[in-house]
Write an enzyme that holds these catalytic residues in place. Structure first.
Site, short mmCIF file in Angstrom:
data_model
loop_
_atom_site.label_atom_id
_atom_site.label_comp_id
_atom_site.label_asym_id
_atom_site.label_seq_id
_atom_site.Cartn_x
_atom_site.Cartn_y
_atom_site.Cartn_z
N ALA A 148 0.81 -1.22 0.00
CA ALA A 148 0.00 0.00 0.00
C ALA A 148 0.84 1.27 0.00
O ALA A 148 0.33 2.35 -0.30
CB ALA A 148 -0.93 0.00 1.21
N ARG A 180 10.35 7.68 -2.79
CA ARG A 180 11.73 7.80 -3.25
C ARG A 180 11.98 7.21 -4.64
O ARG A 180 13.04 7.40 -5.23
CB ARG A 180 12.68 7.15 -2.22
CG ARG A 180 12.92 8.06 -1.03
CD ARG A 180 13.72 7.36 0.04
NE ARG A 180 12.90 6.40 0.77
CZ ARG A 180 13.39 5.45 1.55
NH1 ARG A 180 14.69 5.31 1.68
NH2 ARG A 180 12.59 4.64 2.21
N GLU A 239 11.67 -0.59 16.83
CA GLU A 239 11.95 0.15 15.60
C GLU A 239 13.11 1.13 15.84
O GLU A 239 13.31 1.62 16.95
CB GLU A 239 10.70 0.92 15.16
CG GLU A 239 9.57 0.03 14.67
CD GLU A 239 10.02 -0.86 13.51
OE1 GLU A 239 10.37 -0.33 12.45
OE2 GLU A 239 10.02 -2.09 13.69
N ASN A 297 13.66 0.68 -2.28
CA ASN A 297 12.99 1.94 -1.95
C ASN A 297 13.25 3.02 -2.97
O ASN A 297 12.53 4.00 -3.05
CB ASN A 297 13.42 2.43 -0.57
CG ASN A 297 12.94 1.50 0.52
OD1 ASN A 297 11.77 1.13 0.55
ND2 ASN A 297 13.84 1.08 1.39
N TYR A 346 0.68 -6.40 -48.32
CA TYR A 346 -0.31 -5.47 -47.76
C TYR A 346 -0.71 -4.47 -48.84
O TYR A 346 0.15 -3.78 -49.40
CB TYR A 346 0.35 -4.75 -46.57
CG TYR A 346 -0.56 -3.84 -45.79
CD1 TYR A 346 -1.81 -4.26 -45.33
CD2 TYR A 346 -0.16 -2.53 -45.49
CE1 TYR A 346 -2.61 -3.41 -44.60
CE2 TYR A 346 -0.96 -1.68 -44.76
CZ TYR A 346 -2.20 -2.12 -44.31
OH TYR A 346 -2.99 -1.28 -43.59
C1 UD1 Z 1 9.38 -2.32 8.62
C2 UD1 Z 1 9.43 -2.93 9.99
C3 UD1 Z 1 10.87 -3.03 10.46
C4 UD1 Z 1 11.69 -3.82 9.47
C5 UD1 Z 1 11.55 -3.24 8.08
C6 UD1 Z 1 12.17 -4.13 7.07
C7 UD1 Z 1 7.36 -2.27 11.09
C8 UD1 Z 1 6.74 -1.35 12.05
N1 UD1 Z 1 8.67 -2.10 10.89
O1 UD1 Z 1 9.86 -0.99 8.76
O2 UD1 Z 1 10.94 -3.65 11.72
O3 UD1 Z 1 13.04 -3.86 9.86
O4 UD1 Z 1 10.16 -3.10 7.72
O5 UD1 Z 1 12.18 -3.50 5.82
O6 UD1 Z 1 6.71 -3.14 10.56
N2 UD1 Z 1 3.06 -0.73 4.25
C9 UD1 Z 1 1.71 -0.71 3.97
N3 UD1 Z 1 0.88 0.04 4.73
C10 UD1 Z 1 1.31 0.80 5.75
C11 UD1 Z 1 2.69 0.79 6.03
C12 UD1 Z 1 3.55 0.02 5.27
O7 UD1 Z 1 1.27 -1.39 3.04
O8 UD1 Z 1 0.47 1.44 6.38
C13 UD1 Z 1 3.96 -1.54 3.43
C14 UD1 Z 1 4.93 -0.65 2.65
O9 UD1 Z 1 4.41 -0.39 1.36
C15 UD1 Z 1 6.17 -1.52 2.59
C16 UD1 Z 1 6.11 -2.35 3.86
O10 UD1 Z 1 4.76 -2.32 4.28
O11 UD1 Z 1 6.12 -2.41 1.50
C17 UD1 Z 1 7.04 -1.88 4.93
O12 UD1 Z 1 6.69 -0.58 5.30
P1 UD1 Z 1 7.78 0.50 5.69
O13 UD1 Z 1 7.08 1.74 6.03
O14 UD1 Z 1 8.82 0.55 4.65
O15 UD1 Z 1 8.34 -0.15 7.01
P2 UD1 Z 1 9.73 0.16 7.65
O16 UD1 Z 1 9.64 1.45 8.36
O17 UD1 Z 1 10.80 -0.01 6.67
CA CA Z 2 11.03 -0.29 4.42
#
Ligand code: UD1
Ligand code: CA
Length: 453
Positions: A10, A15, A151, A224, A384
């Protein structure tokens, strides 16, 4: 017990700086999220749920051919909130595997092992040790056992030194998720509902949290930005090159081949630099492919030689054919054994019979050419008329003189001969000679014009 997969997709992917939703950016010619879906399919998941938000419609349209369940997350309130959107459609007695649409190289075996280890009493979590863990959630262990994930933004100085990190990928009971997710709070540094908070909840419920590790850290790398995507692409291509060499191909340079699809090969194949293979391509034993060739959805028979800079698309090539350099075989081209298609020749919907030669500067479209035919340089099948396509047939052993135009529909009989420079618009019988060009004139003592003063 059934296995259901939830793929989070989602996020906006700011980036990437792109109109295209991040998870649709291609890796090896296929959207990143499709790689994850394909791995999920390989473990025979009973259902695959994709959580979409940014660019949801475009993602749904692109993936329409897959049998997927969609969950919409209107606002990206965190990974825990994202998983919660999929839960209503998930059977409560299933094991839920959580994966990420922007982590494309995750292997099916890794997912299968996580699922295998998960049950009512065990949550299995994929973790990795990284030299530089910055940005990731840290794995907190007490006397060796995992007790929580913290986190980056919520971590203490001491916790930031931990280099075992959360990949986010895990397998866990749906019943437990249904119990925990509604109790998540957004009371943290990012104001998000963290999926990672369920780890402490599991421990609190007396469950074991066990860590598994991927074979390579690349399996859990996300993309990313475009630079990270390029790094994943190169890694993937290196793996393909290794696989091909193991299977019996010599690569002039394993760093200069791209496989975007399924490439199946026999043994003793040579592939020169800068070749690209797209879609389903199969190459039999003893085939040689010169530099800079692009081969898409085609089958190449044993012993065939494809010379430099040739482009094949939806072509079927039999054994010991000779193609190129600079040949273009367009969809529907079928070459029988030992056929030759030389430089600057374009073919489309063309059957070229055994041992026939189309060697130079020619267009063959909507044509059926028999065996042992020689098509001279510069021959054009005029298929053609501006509205309709028509067919040219040429019988076995025919000889088409250079620079001939064959105006379709037209049939050239077997062993017929066409004089060079002819425009043939009527059928030619077997063994006939047909010449259709203006007669050569001679004027003796011809005086050239002189410049007026
Ligand atoms: C998350 C993890 C972190 C881990 C890292 C690995 C959590 C809170 N943290 O952090 O521990 O080390 O991934 O990459 O889970 N997404 C949604 N909806 C949302 C939020 C995120 O679909 O509301 C999806 C994003 O598109 C992405 C993934 O979930 O594909 C991870 O989200 P992101 O915000 O990148 O998490 P990180 O902060 O990297
Ligand atoms: Ca991430």
């Amino acid at each position: 017990m059934t296995t259901e997969v939830v793929i989070l997709a989602a996020g906006q992917g700011t980036r990437m700086r792109s109109k295209l939703p991040k998870v649709l950016h291609p890796l090896a010619g296929k959207p990143m999220v499709s790689h994850v879906i394909d791995s999920a399919k390989k473990i025979q998941a009973d259902a695959i749920h994709v959580v979409v938000g940014h660019g949801a419609e475009q993602v749904q349209q692109t993936l329409a051919d897959n049998d997927l369940h969609w969950a919409i997350q209107q606002q990206q309130l965190g990974t825990g909130h994202a998983v919660a959107q999929a839960m209503p459609a998930i059977k409560p007695d299933s094991t839920v595997l959580i994966a990420y649409g922007d982590v494309p190289l995750i292997a099916a075996e890794t997912l299968a092992k996580l699922v295998e280890a998960a049950n009512d009493k065990t949550l299995s979590l994929l973790t990795v040790h990284l030299e530089n863990p910055t940005g990731y959630g840290r794995i907190i262990r007490t006397s060796g056992a995992i007790t929580a994930i913290v986190e980056q933004k919520d971590a203490s100085e001491a916790q930031l030194l931990i280099n075992e990190v959360n990949t986010g990928i895990m397998a866990v009971s749906a019943a437990k998720l249904n119990q925990w997710l509604p109790t998540l709070s957004a009371n943290n540094a990012q104001g998000e509902y963290y999926l990672t908070d369920i780890i402490a909840m599991a421990v609190n419920d007396g469950m074991a949290v066990i860590a598994q590790h991927p074979q390579s850290a690349m399996q859990v790398e996300g993309a990313n930005n475009r630079s990270q995507l390029a790094a994943l692409e190169r890694y993937y291509q290196q793996q393909q090159a290794q696989r091909l060499m193991t299977a019996g191909a010599t690569l002039a340079d394993p760093a200069r081949i791209d496989v975007r699809g399924q490439l199946t090969i026999g043994e003793d194949i040579f592939i020169d630099i800068n070749c690209v293979f797209i879609g389903d391509v199969s190459i039999a034993d003893d085939v040689t492919i010169g530099p800079n060739c692009v081969i898409e959805n085609s089958t190449i028979g044993a012993g065939t030689v494809i010379k430099a800079n040739s482009v094949l698309e939806n072509a079927t090539v039999a054994e010991q054919c000779d193609i190129g350099p600079f040949a273009r075989l367009r969809p529907g081209t079928v070459l029988a054994n030992q056929a030759k298609v030389g430089n600057f020749v374009e073919t489309k919907k063309a059957i070229i019979g055994e041992g026939s030669k189309v060697n130079h500067l020619t267009y063959i479209g909507d044509s059926n050419i028999g065996k042992e035919v020689n098509v001279g340089a510069g021959t054009i099948t005029c298929n053609y008329d501006g509205a309709n396509k028509s067919t040219t047939t040429i019988g076995d052993g025919a000889f088409i003189g250079s620079n001939s135009s064959l105006v379709a529909p037209v049939n050239i009989g077997s062993h017929a001969t066409i004089g060079a420079g002819s425009t043939i618009s009527g059928d030619v019988g077997d063994r006939q000679l047909s010449v259709a060009r203006s007669k050569q004139k001679h004027i003796d003592g011809w005086k050239r014009p002189t410049k007026k003063t």
